[in-house]
Design an enzyme around this catalytic site. Structure first.
Site, short mmCIF file in Angstrom:
data_model
loop_
_atom_site.label_atom_id
_atom_site.label_comp_id
_atom_site.label_asym_id
_atom_site.label_seq_id
_atom_site.Cartn_x
_atom_site.Cartn_y
_atom_site.Cartn_z
N GLY A 211 0.80 -1.22 0.00
CA GLY A 211 0.00 0.00 0.00
C GLY A 211 0.83 1.27 0.00
O GLY A 211 2.00 1.26 -0.34
N LEU B 186 0.50 3.60 -2.12
CA LEU B 186 0.93 3.44 -3.51
C LEU B 186 1.46 4.74 -4.11
O LEU B 186 0.98 5.83 -3.83
CB LEU B 186 -0.23 2.93 -4.35
CG LEU B 186 -0.84 1.59 -3.93
CD1 LEU B 186 -1.95 1.19 -4.88
CD2 LEU B 186 0.23 0.51 -3.86
N GLY C 234 5.82 4.26 -8.65
CA GLY C 234 6.59 3.04 -8.83
C GLY C 234 5.69 1.82 -8.87
O GLY C 234 5.85 0.93 -9.72
N HIS C 235 4.73 1.76 -7.95
CA HIS C 235 3.76 0.67 -7.97
C HIS C 235 2.95 0.67 -9.28
O HIS C 235 2.69 -0.38 -9.86
CB HIS C 235 2.78 0.78 -6.80
CG HIS C 235 3.43 0.66 -5.45
ND1 HIS C 235 3.56 1.74 -4.60
CD2 HIS C 235 3.97 -0.40 -4.81
CE1 HIS C 235 4.14 1.34 -3.48
NE2 HIS C 235 4.41 0.05 -3.58
N GLN D 85 15.57 -8.35 -2.48
CA GLN D 85 14.31 -9.04 -2.26
C GLN D 85 13.92 -9.89 -3.47
O GLN D 85 13.36 -10.98 -3.31
CB GLN D 85 13.21 -8.03 -1.95
CG GLN D 85 11.83 -8.65 -1.79
CD GLN D 85 10.79 -7.63 -1.40
OE1 GLN D 85 10.60 -7.34 -0.23
NE2 GLN D 85 10.11 -7.06 -2.38
N SER E 47 9.45 5.67 -2.89
CA SER E 47 9.25 4.76 -1.76
C SER E 47 8.08 5.26 -0.94
O SER E 47 7.87 6.47 -0.79
CB SER E 47 10.50 4.72 -0.88
OG SER E 47 10.24 4.04 0.34
N SER E 48 7.32 4.33 -0.39
CA SER E 48 6.21 4.71 0.49
C SER E 48 6.72 5.45 1.72
O SER E 48 5.99 6.24 2.32
CB SER E 48 5.43 3.46 0.91
OG SER E 48 4.91 2.80 -0.22
N ARG E 49 7.96 5.21 2.10
CA ARG E 49 8.51 5.87 3.28
C ARG E 49 8.89 7.33 3.02
O ARG E 49 9.13 8.07 3.97
CB ARG E 49 9.74 5.10 3.77
CG ARG E 49 9.40 3.76 4.41
CD ARG E 49 10.65 3.06 4.93
NE ARG E 49 10.32 1.90 5.75
CZ ARG E 49 10.15 0.68 5.28
NH1 ARG E 49 10.24 0.46 3.98
NH2 ARG E 49 9.86 -0.32 6.09
#
EC number: 6.3.2.1
Length: 282
Positions: free
Chosen positions: A31, A33, A36-37, A153, A185-187
């Site tokens: 989530g 989003l 990138g997603h 990952q 990034s979500s962060r």
């Protein structure tokens, strides 16, 4: 777009489409989003008849409770973005739905999971393998899409697919960046305006290191990158390793592999940012 929240609903919806002979592309997300997603979804739409996306903040891959607590959750906005991007089925399960019983599986992921993120975040990749293997079993996709920002990952997921015997093509997609180079990034939403101004220097320093890697040793390049990032008082490198892209193992000489990748993690305040750079693919 069909929104489903239970495993039974998901399997029924996907199974009906697969019964018609349609190919399925899957984009798992946590989530919050961003573009990138959406780039992963666009690739999945181009490659497949049907696109399934999941939104689930997986607790088993967080070794830091504060990181889990502060991870952004934006379900309403996420659903709107998934619908606009042309996702056919969105899977938004609860923790209880994903883990009706504790997942005690321990995956023998080997060396790819033991360095860098694996060393700094014990248990993280086992948690990733737990949730992704569950999602793959639930969705049964032909292809699954992951961004190269999380470079290690992808290697771990490929290893998990091999261990579990999934017949799924893992598609790695290029990092999506802001205009100033910061990896999406979500962060990033947790960065203060001042930190946001500083953050693109991570990518700038990595890019500059490509200009001199052929005339310096691996260790010299590594040291120069770390020193350049740490020269900013607000930033601290957790690790910067130059590894073989095939097995994630650190290299000592450029001649050791055809595809060397520099993987970095930087703390900017209390926000943990990751990025990477490919050296042998100029």
């Amino acid at each position: 777009m069909k929104i489903v929240r239970t495993v039974n609903e998901l399997k029924s919806a996907v199974g009906a489409l697969k019964a018609e002979g349609r190919s399925v592309g899957f984009v798992p997300t946590m989530g919050a989003l961003h573009d990138g997603h959406i780039s992963l979804i666009n690739r999945a739409r181009a490659d497949n008849d049907i696109v399934v996306a999941s939104v689930f903040v997986n607790p088993t891959q967080f070794n830091n409770p504060d990181d889990l607590r502060t991870y952004p959750r934006t379900e309403e906005a996420d659903c709107a973005r998934l619908g606009d991007a042309g996702v056919d089925i969105a899977f938004l399960p609860s923790v209880e739905e994903m883990y009706p019983e504790p997942d005690t599986r321990v995956f023998k992921l080997g060396p790819v999971a033991e360095v860098m993120e694996g060393a700094m975040r014990p248990g993280h990749f086992n948690g990733v393998a737990q949730v992704v293997s569950r999602l793959f079993a639930m969705v049964g996709p032909d292809r699954a899409y992951f961004g190269e920002k999380d470079f290690q990952q992808i290697a771990v997921i490929r290893r998990m697919v091999e261990l579990e015997g999934f017949d799924i093509d893992i598609v790695a997609c290029p990092i999506k960046r802001e205009a100033d180079g910061l990896a999406l990034s979500s962060r990033n939403v947790r960065l203060t305006p001042h930190q946001r101004d500083i953050a693109p220097n991570i990518h700038r320093i990595l890019e500059e290191s490509r200009d001199y890697y052929l005339v310096l040793s691996v260790d010299e390049v590594r040291r120069k990158v770390i020193d350049a990032v740490n020269a900013y008082p607000e930033m601290e490198v957790e690790y910067y390793d130059i590894v073989n892209a095939d097995d994630m193992q650190p290299i000592n000489e450029w001649s050791q592999c055809a595809d060397a990748v520099g993987c970095i993690t930087v703390y900017l305040g209390d926000v943990r940012l990751i990025d990477n750079i490919k050296y042998n693919q100029l």
